[in-house]
Design a protein around this motif. Sequence first.
Motif, PDB file in Angstrom:
ATOM      1  N   LEU A 177     -12.423  13.662  10.234  1.00 35.35           N
ATOM      2  CA  LEU A 177     -11.911  12.239  10.071  1.00 35.35           C
ATOM      3  C   LEU A 177     -11.838  11.436  11.061  1.00 35.35           C
ATOM      4  CD1 LEU A 177      -9.420  12.791   6.813  1.00 35.35           C
ATOM      5  CD2 LEU A 177     -11.743  11.938   6.970  1.00 35.35           C
ATOM      6  N   HIS A 178     -11.373  12.138  12.299  1.00 36.97           N
ATOM      7  CA  HIS A 178     -10.878  11.511  13.508  1.00 36.97           C
ATOM      8  C   HIS A 178     -12.159  10.735  14.152  1.00 36.97           C
ATOM      9  CE1 HIS A 178      -6.422  13.113  13.495  1.00 36.97           C
ATOM     10  NE2 HIS A 178      -6.794  12.635  12.510  1.00 36.97           N
ATOM     11  N   THR A 179     -13.200  11.384  13.925  1.00 40.66           N
ATOM     12  CA  THR A 179     -14.271  10.561  14.406  1.00 40.66           C
ATOM     13  C   THR A 179     -14.784   9.357  13.782  1.00 40.66           C
ATOM     14  OG1 THR A 179     -15.988  11.904  12.806  1.00 40.66           O
ATOM     15  CG2 THR A 179     -15.254  13.099  14.899  1.00 40.66           C
ATOM     16  N   LEU A 180     -14.357   9.019  12.877  1.00 40.97           N
ATOM     17  CA  LEU A 180     -14.800   7.833  11.938  1.00 40.97           C
ATOM     18  C   LEU A 180     -13.892   6.484  12.301  1.00 40.97           C
ATOM     19  CD1 LEU A 180     -14.944   9.637   8.541  1.00 40.97           C
ATOM     20  CD2 LEU A 180     -16.674   9.526  10.239  1.00 40.97           C
ATOM     21  N   PRO A 181     -14.573   5.562  12.158  1.00 29.04           N
ATOM     22  CA  PRO A 181     -13.858   4.143  12.224  1.00 29.04           C
ATOM     23  C   PRO A 181     -12.786   3.939  10.932  1.00 29.04           C
ATOM     24  CG  PRO A 181     -16.116   3.820  11.299  1.00 29.04           C
ATOM     25  CD  PRO A 181     -16.014   5.261  11.714  1.00 29.04           C
ATOM     26  N   VAL A 182     -11.799   3.185  11.274  1.00 27.46           N
ATOM     27  CA  VAL A 182     -10.859   3.210  10.133  1.00 27.46           C
ATOM     28  C   VAL A 182     -11.456   2.611   9.011  1.00 27.46           C
ATOM     29  CG1 VAL A 182     -10.223   0.821  10.694  1.00 27.46           C
ATOM     30  CG2 VAL A 182      -8.400   2.555   9.665  1.00 27.46           C
ATOM     31  N   ARG A 183     -12.423   1.811   9.010  1.00 26.20           N
ATOM     32  CA  ARG A 183     -13.174   1.184   7.639  1.00 26.20           C
ATOM     33  C   ARG A 183     -13.785   2.318   6.862  1.00 26.20           C
ATOM     34  NH1 ARG A 183     -14.722  -3.971   7.187  1.00 26.20           N
ATOM     35  NH2 ARG A 183     -15.515  -3.238   5.107  1.00 26.20           N
ATOM     36  N   GLY A 187     -10.754   3.166   0.344  1.00 25.29           N
ATOM     37  CA  GLY A 187      -9.681   2.189   0.001  1.00 25.29           C
ATOM     38  C   GLY A 187      -9.342   1.380   1.018  1.00 25.29           C
ATOM     39  N   VAL A 188      -9.783   1.323   2.250  1.00 26.88           N
ATOM     40  CA  VAL A 188      -9.487   0.399   3.483  1.00 26.88           C
ATOM     41  C   VAL A 188     -10.419  -0.691   3.366  1.00 26.88           C
ATOM     42  CG1 VAL A 188      -9.240   0.121   5.787  1.00 26.88           C
ATOM     43  CG2 VAL A 188      -8.324   2.099   4.795  1.00 26.88           C
ATOM     44  N   GLY A 189     -10.260  -2.034   2.801  1.00 32.18           N
ATOM     45  CA  GLY A 189     -11.174  -2.766   2.451  1.00 32.18           C
ATOM     46  C   GLY A 189     -10.904  -3.815   3.787  1.00 32.18           C
ATOM     47  N   ALA A 190     -11.786  -4.858   3.533  1.00 33.16           N
ATOM     48  CA  ALA A 190     -11.607  -5.899   5.124  1.00 33.16           C
ATOM     49  C   ALA A 190     -10.485  -6.345   5.267  1.00 33.16           C
ATOM     50  CB  ALA A 190     -12.773  -7.139   4.487  1.00 33.16           C
ATOM     51  N   LYS A 191      -9.714  -6.670   4.357  1.00 33.80           N
ATOM     52  CA  LYS A 191      -8.284  -7.255   4.726  1.00 33.80           C
ATOM     53  C   LYS A 191      -7.367  -6.359   5.385  1.00 33.80           C
ATOM     54  CE  LYS A 191      -8.140 -10.955   1.360  1.00 33.80           C
ATOM     55  NZ  LYS A 191      -7.258 -11.615   0.041  1.00 33.80           N
ATOM     56  N   THR A 192      -7.382  -5.250   4.978  1.00 36.62           N
ATOM     57  CA  THR A 192      -6.586  -4.062   5.489  1.00 36.62           C
ATOM     58  C   THR A 192      -7.342  -3.767   6.887  1.00 36.62           C
ATOM     59  OG1 THR A 192      -5.852  -2.937   3.315  1.00 36.62           O
ATOM     60  CG2 THR A 192      -5.470  -1.696   5.125  1.00 36.62           C
ATOM     61  N   GLY A 200      -4.573  -3.274  16.856  1.00 39.66           N
ATOM     62  CA  GLY A 200      -5.154  -2.489  17.773  1.00 39.66           C
ATOM     63  C   GLY A 200      -5.482  -1.012  17.278  1.00 39.66           C
ATOM     64  N   ILE A 201      -5.796  -0.906  15.993  1.00 36.45           N
ATOM     65  CA  ILE A 201      -6.220   0.317  15.346  1.00 36.45           C
ATOM     66  C   ILE A 201      -7.598   0.025  14.892  1.00 36.45           C
ATOM     67  CG2 ILE A 201      -5.547   1.976  13.509  1.00 36.45           C
ATOM     68  CD1 ILE A 201      -2.705   0.975  13.721  1.00 36.45           C
ATOM     69  N   THR A 202      -8.616   0.745  15.601  1.00 38.12           N
ATOM     70  CA  THR A 202      -9.773   0.570  14.968  1.00 38.12           C
ATOM     71  C   THR A 202     -10.355   2.030  14.440  1.00 38.12           C
ATOM     72  OG1 THR A 202     -10.854   0.717  17.188  1.00 38.12           O
ATOM     73  CG2 THR A 202     -10.481  -1.434  16.454  1.00 38.12           C
ATOM     74  N   GLN A 206      -6.898   6.766  15.828  1.00 34.05           N
ATOM     75  CA  GLN A 206      -5.697   5.802  16.278  1.00 34.05           C
ATOM     76  C   GLN A 206      -4.691   5.733  15.118  1.00 34.05           C
ATOM     77  OE1 GLN A 206      -8.140   2.494  17.303  1.00 34.05           O
ATOM     78  NE2 GLN A 206      -7.724   2.719  19.482  1.00 34.05           N
ATOM     79  N   LEU A 207      -5.082   5.728  13.970  1.00 32.30           N
ATOM     80  CA  LEU A 207      -4.132   5.575  12.746  1.00 32.30           C
ATOM     81  C   LEU A 207      -3.471   6.838  12.619  1.00 32.30           C
ATOM     82  CD1 LEU A 207      -3.487   3.668  10.313  1.00 32.30           C
ATOM     83  CD2 LEU A 207      -5.161   5.049   9.088  1.00 32.30           C
ATOM     84  N   ALA A 208      -3.960   7.921  12.737  1.00 32.19           N
ATOM     85  CA  ALA A 208      -3.261   9.333  12.698  1.00 32.19           C
ATOM     86  C   ALA A 208      -2.114   9.523  13.590  1.00 32.19           C
ATOM     87  CB  ALA A 208      -4.270  10.431  12.681  1.00 32.19           C
ATOM     88  N   ALA A 209      -2.176   8.777  14.739  1.00 34.68           N
ATOM     89  CA  ALA A 209      -1.410   8.939  16.094  1.00 34.68           C
ATOM     90  C   ALA A 209      -0.197   8.338  15.508  1.00 34.68           C
ATOM     91  CB  ALA A 209      -1.821   8.351  17.338  1.00 34.68           C
ATOM     92  N   LEU A 210      -0.131   7.481  14.806  1.00 35.25           N
ATOM     93  CA  LEU A 210       1.309   6.653  14.322  1.00 35.25           C
ATOM     94  C   LEU A 210       2.090   7.713  13.139  1.00 35.25           C
ATOM     95  CD1 LEU A 210      -0.110   3.001  13.709  1.00 35.25           C
ATOM     96  CD2 LEU A 210       0.960   4.023  15.755  1.00 35.25           C
TER      97      LEU A 210
END
Length: 410
Positions: A177-183, A187-192, A200-202, A206-210
């Motif tokens: 999962l950590h090799t992927l873009p957040v999109r 369930g992660v759409g354009a607005k999210t 700054g999360i792409t 980066q998301l998992a680090a929070l």
Amino acid sequence: MATATERAILHVDMDAFFVSVELLTRPELNGRQVIVGHAGERSVVLSASYECRALGVRSAMPMSQAMRMAPHAVVIEPSQGLYQEFSRSIMAIFREITPLVEQLSVDEAFLDVTGSMRRLGSPREIGELIRRRMHEELGLPASVGIARNKFVAKIASTRAKPDGLLLIAPARTVEFLHTLPVRALWGVGAKTAQSLQESGITTVAQLAALTEKSLQRRYGASGTHLFALAHGMDDRPVEVTREEKSIGSEETFAVDVFDTEVLRREILRLAHRVSARLRASGKEAGTVVLKLRYADFTTLSRSKRIDYPTSATGVIAKTAHALLQGLGERPQAVRLVGVRAEKLESSAGGYQLSIDAQEDNWRQAEQAVDRIRERFPAGALRPASLVRPLHGNVPDGHRSDPGSIGTEAG
């Protein structure tokens, strides 16, 4: 994933399903740019070959845009009955592998094969078995994603396309999962995605680090969901029973329509489609819904409960016509019309007896038509009243049945 103690979920998605089915009877088009959809400028792409996708053509794209991207593409009218026939065969093969099958669409399903491994081998062997049977028995390509849960399995099948298999071992789930873009997260759409990017999360890493608390502070209840996705957590079971809540059909006119008779004729045609699908699903409708979309995209719907559950075209059409009449004078031309059956019940208990012999005659005639369509799915059998165009306004730029078949992304 070689032992029965580790849950193994497969996500199987047929590749360019509608196109692949059409190419079985049109082998001369293999390797060419092919689009399945209606040729009208206001229709949309239902499916595109990978030769077209390389040019940017995608499912649900307006046909006019797709033809600008792929001007030499061959456009094939959809064979809806044929797709349904192949879908039934696909799901039958899945259910021979495991009883735990959750059908998502005509060409896509989750399979829990945890209990099948003792009999059929490892998850990878089962995935290869499915792909082999699809090729040998149906002549169709399929992509398979394998993981410990539904969320990761679905991402894996997308990454396996076309006609491939990708297994994500449980111990490597987070690493994958950590090799992927957040999109890429389900369930992660354009607005999210835009909101995350503004922070700054792409990437998923980066998301998992929070922390979960920090995500909750930023995104409220959605923060918990994002945290779970970033760490590959998804305990949802494969839902075997997927009851259809409604069966519908709708069409977009090539030219906006004022004429009430054209609308009534189109409603009759849609009622025939809906009733045929009700019978094929073993369902009967308790409520009929009419949907209209005006030229300015204003959309409204009206519903009416019928006296007793039915799949009879005559009853569904009569009810929808009454709903149209009840709207009175329309303020604008109509862009789209749809008919939908709701409050579905099983028809296993038989049908409501009627003293109207004409109704019973129609029921027998419709059942005979269903049998003919099963034998000749690509045929053009239809009521005589729908054969000839009315005032030259037969809608030739339709969008095909999003509630029943729809576009497909594979």
